[in-house]
Design a protein around this motif. Structure first.
Motif, PDB file in Angstrom:
ATOM      1  N   GLU A 248       0.828  -1.210   0.000  1.00 37.32           N
ATOM      2  CA  GLU A 248       0.000   0.000   0.000  1.00 37.32           C
ATOM      3  C   GLU A 248       0.857   1.253   0.000  1.00 37.32           C
ATOM      4  N   PHE A 249       1.954   1.211   0.738  1.00 45.30           N
ATOM      5  CA  PHE A 249       2.855   2.364   0.769  1.00 45.30           C
ATOM      6  C   PHE A 249       3.469   2.615  -0.611  1.00 45.30           C
ATOM      7  N   VAL A 250       3.927   1.539  -1.285  1.00 47.43           N
ATOM      8  CA  VAL A 250       4.555   1.679  -2.607  1.00 47.43           C
ATOM      9  C   VAL A 250       3.521   2.144  -3.630  1.00 47.43           C
ATOM     10  N   LYS A 251       2.304   1.622  -3.541  1.00 45.18           N
ATOM     11  CA  LYS A 251       1.252   2.072  -4.461  1.00 45.18           C
ATOM     12  C   LYS A 251       1.004   3.567  -4.326  1.00 45.18           C
ATOM     13  N   GLU A 252       0.966   4.048  -3.105  1.00 48.90           N
ATOM     14  CA  GLU A 252       0.733   5.474  -2.897  1.00 48.90           C
ATOM     15  C   GLU A 252       1.865   6.311  -3.481  1.00 48.90           C
ATOM     16  N   LYS A 253       3.092   5.895  -3.230  1.00 50.05           N
ATOM     17  CA  LYS A 253       4.228   6.618  -3.786  1.00 50.05           C
ATOM     18  C   LYS A 253       4.262   6.523  -5.318  1.00 50.05           C
ATOM     19  N   TYR A 254       3.848   5.394  -5.869  1.00 53.49           N
ATOM     20  CA  TYR A 254       3.803   5.231  -7.332  1.00 53.49           C
ATOM     21  C   TYR A 254       2.781   6.188  -7.944  1.00 53.49           C
ATOM     22  N   ARG A 255       1.634   6.301  -7.300  1.00 49.00           N
ATOM     23  CA  ARG A 255       0.624   7.225  -7.828  1.00 49.00           C
ATOM     24  C   ARG A 255       1.102   8.669  -7.747  1.00 49.00           C
ATOM     25  N   GLU A 256       1.790   9.018  -6.653  1.00 46.93           N
ATOM     26  CA  GLU A 256       2.320  10.368  -6.546  1.00 46.93           C
ATOM     27  C   GLU A 256       3.377  10.644  -7.616  1.00 46.93           C
ATOM     28  N   ALA A 257       4.277   9.658  -7.842  1.00 47.18           N
ATOM     29  CA  ALA A 257       5.306   9.847  -8.867  1.00 47.18           C
ATOM     30  C   ALA A 257       4.693   9.963 -10.258  1.00 47.18           C
ATOM     31  N   LYS A 258       3.671   9.171 -10.519  1.00 47.81           N
ATOM     32  CA  LYS A 258       3.005   9.248 -11.817  1.00 47.81           C
ATOM     33  C   LYS A 258       2.329  10.602 -12.018  1.00 47.81           C
ATOM     34  N   LYS A 259       1.703  11.124 -10.980  1.00 48.87           N
ATOM     35  CA  LYS A 259       1.048  12.434 -11.074  1.00 48.87           C
ATOM     36  C   LYS A 259       2.073  13.540 -11.281  1.00 48.87           C
ATOM     37  N   LYS A 260       3.202  13.469 -10.563  1.00 46.27           N
ATOM     38  CA  LYS A 260       4.232  14.495 -10.724  1.00 46.27           C
ATOM     39  C   LYS A 260       4.886  14.412 -12.106  1.00 46.27           C
ATOM     40  N   LEU A 261       5.070  13.217 -12.645  1.00 48.11           N
ATOM     41  CA  LEU A 261       5.635  13.079 -13.985  1.00 48.11           C
ATOM     42  C   LEU A 261       4.699  13.666 -15.031  1.00 48.11           C
ATOM     43  N   ARG A 262       3.419  13.397 -14.888  1.00 42.82           N
ATOM     44  CA  ARG A 262       2.459  13.947 -15.844  1.00 42.82           C
ATOM     45  C   ARG A 262       2.431  15.461 -15.773  1.00 42.82           C
ATOM     46  N   ALA A 263       2.498  16.012 -14.578  1.00 44.05           N
ATOM     47  CA  ALA A 263       2.497  17.471 -14.439  1.00 44.05           C
ATOM     48  C   ALA A 263       3.754  18.075 -15.062  1.00 44.05           C
ATOM     49  N   ALA A 264       4.907  17.419 -14.854  1.00 44.66           N
ATOM     50  CA  ALA A 264       6.148  17.933 -15.447  1.00 44.66           C
ATOM     51  C   ALA A 264       6.105  17.856 -16.967  1.00 44.66           C
TER      52      ALA A 264
END
Length: 401
Positions: A248-264
């Motif tokens: 669950e922790f890795v999933k949350e961090k993965y979603r955050e990284a994906k959102k930040k990559l899309r924003a960049a």
């Protein structure tokens, strides 16, 4: 007749202590014959003491049943290589890795887990064959069965277990509990205390020896197997929970990284749309900064994606946490001291106690027969032998002053 002419058996008239190396008045040397005479006069007392303690030891050996200890040797499996690599990779990302997943469960904690409430309760709910009863039953039923000394159980129910007794009396029926309960009934508590006192562990490197002692060899072996089985289940359950939290922790961090990559990427695309022909150095620097930001977020995204895949694989993987090297078998010989050994130890203890009592009685009888002058002379001799000569001289000089 001179003053110095005194009788050979009388002490000096001036009260001075006898010369060093001479016996005090009334004192005599104790020979081996004197010691043997004391033993001969007290032979009935010594033999009687041996008989009394021998009978006590025999009664104790007859009242206690022989016990049998069944042992099993297991290997405590540690953290697997993939899990260790995954946690180190998370720490390199600066997010704590294993701590986030609830680490800390290692082979060193297995002896404590073996005696936890959950494992003992699971063992107490298992069914065993007991030598005192005809049909198999759970350890809870065995520990709470009616016996000839049922008054003891009634005493405990109305003293130690009084709150639970009142609860059952008011509700009419026991409280229903599921398998994962952490509040056992008084009957379960009694069985859990009983099984806790029968299991022991010993650590030998990566190996752990689990031993169980009961009054029946087959029961000892079955109890040891039950402890091993429920220890494995408990450790596996704790590891599964830790892996699920880590996932669950890795999933949350993965979603955050994906959102930040899309924003960049969106910021970079918007910049390129607004600036088709870049000639300014400032715009080129801004474009480079956006490119580096995208690359950084892409690297984090790929790392978390790899960790997510690894966590999903680890959750589905089933690995043994306890490997049995030597399975428990019913012991053929009883453990602990046997009846003969207890009887011999009791007789030897009675012999020493009888000899000591004989010498003490002879000493007090001899002291009672002596006169006050003889006793005082012996006390003075003890003082002279125990107090150093320098201290006695110092004390006399201060008295003279």
């Amino acid at each position: 007749m001179n003053d110095h002419d005194t009788n050979p058996g009388q002490p000096p008239s001036n009260g001075a202590p006898p010369p060093q190396g001479t016996a005090s008045p009334g004192a005599r040397e104790v020979s081996v014959l004197d010691l043997l005479l004391v033993l001969a006069r007290s032979r009935f007392f010594i033999v009687g003491t041996m008989v009394v303690f021998g009978c006590l030891g025999g009664l104790y050996a007859a009242s206690t049943s022989e016990t049998y200890t069944a042992e099993a040797t297991v290997i405590r499996e540690g953290q697997d290589a993939s899990g260790a690599v995954g946690e180190s990779a998370l720490r390199r990302l600066g997010v704590g890795g294993g701590n986030a997943g609830g680490g800390g469960l290692g082979p060193g904690s297995y002896p404590q887990i073996l005696k936890t409430r959950e494992v003992r309760l699971a063992v107490a709910r298992d069914t065993f064959s007991f030598p005192e009863v005809d049909e198999p039953m759970t350890y809870i039923e065995y520990a709470n069965r009616p016996t000839e000394i049922s008054w003891l159980g009634a005493l405990l129910d109305y003293t130690v277990w009084l709150p639970w007794t009142l609860r059952d009396a008011l509700t009419g029926t026991p409280v229903e509990k599921d398998e994962a309960t952490v509040y056992p009934t008084p009957e379960e508590e009694r069985a859990m205390r009983a099984v806790k006192g029968k299991v022991e562990t010993k650590i030998e490197g990566r190996f752990m020896v689990i031993s169980t002692t009961t009054r029946a060899p087959e029961l000892s072996a079955e109890l040891t197997k039950s402890f091993i089985r429920h220890l494995t289940d408990r450790v596996q359950d704790l590891r599964t929970r830790r892996t699920e939290r880590n996932l669950e922790f890795v999933k949350e961090k993965y979603r955050e990284a994906k959102k930040k990559l899309r924003a960049a990427e969106e910021r970079l695309a918007s910049f390129i749309d607004r600036n088709q022909n870049i000639r300014s150095a400032e715009l080129r620097n801004q474009r480079n900064r956006l490119d580096r930001r995208v690359q950084q977020q892409l690297k984090l995204y790929n790392d978390w994606q790899s960790q997510l895949t690894q966590a999903e694989i680890e959750l589905q993987r089933s690995e043994p946490v306890v490997t049995t090297v030597e399975a428990p078998v019913p012991p053929s010989d009883p453990s602990g001291p046997g009846t003969k050994l207890l009887l011999i130890v009791s007789l030897i203890f009675g012999l020493f106690l009888g000899v000591a009592g004989a010498f003490m009685r002879a000493f007090f009888q001899h002291a009672a027969d002596e006169s006050d002058e003889e006793v005082q002379a012996k006390v003075e001799e003890l003082k002279r032998s125990s107090v150093p000569e320098r201290l006695r001289r110092l004390k006399l000089s201060r008295q003279n002053e």
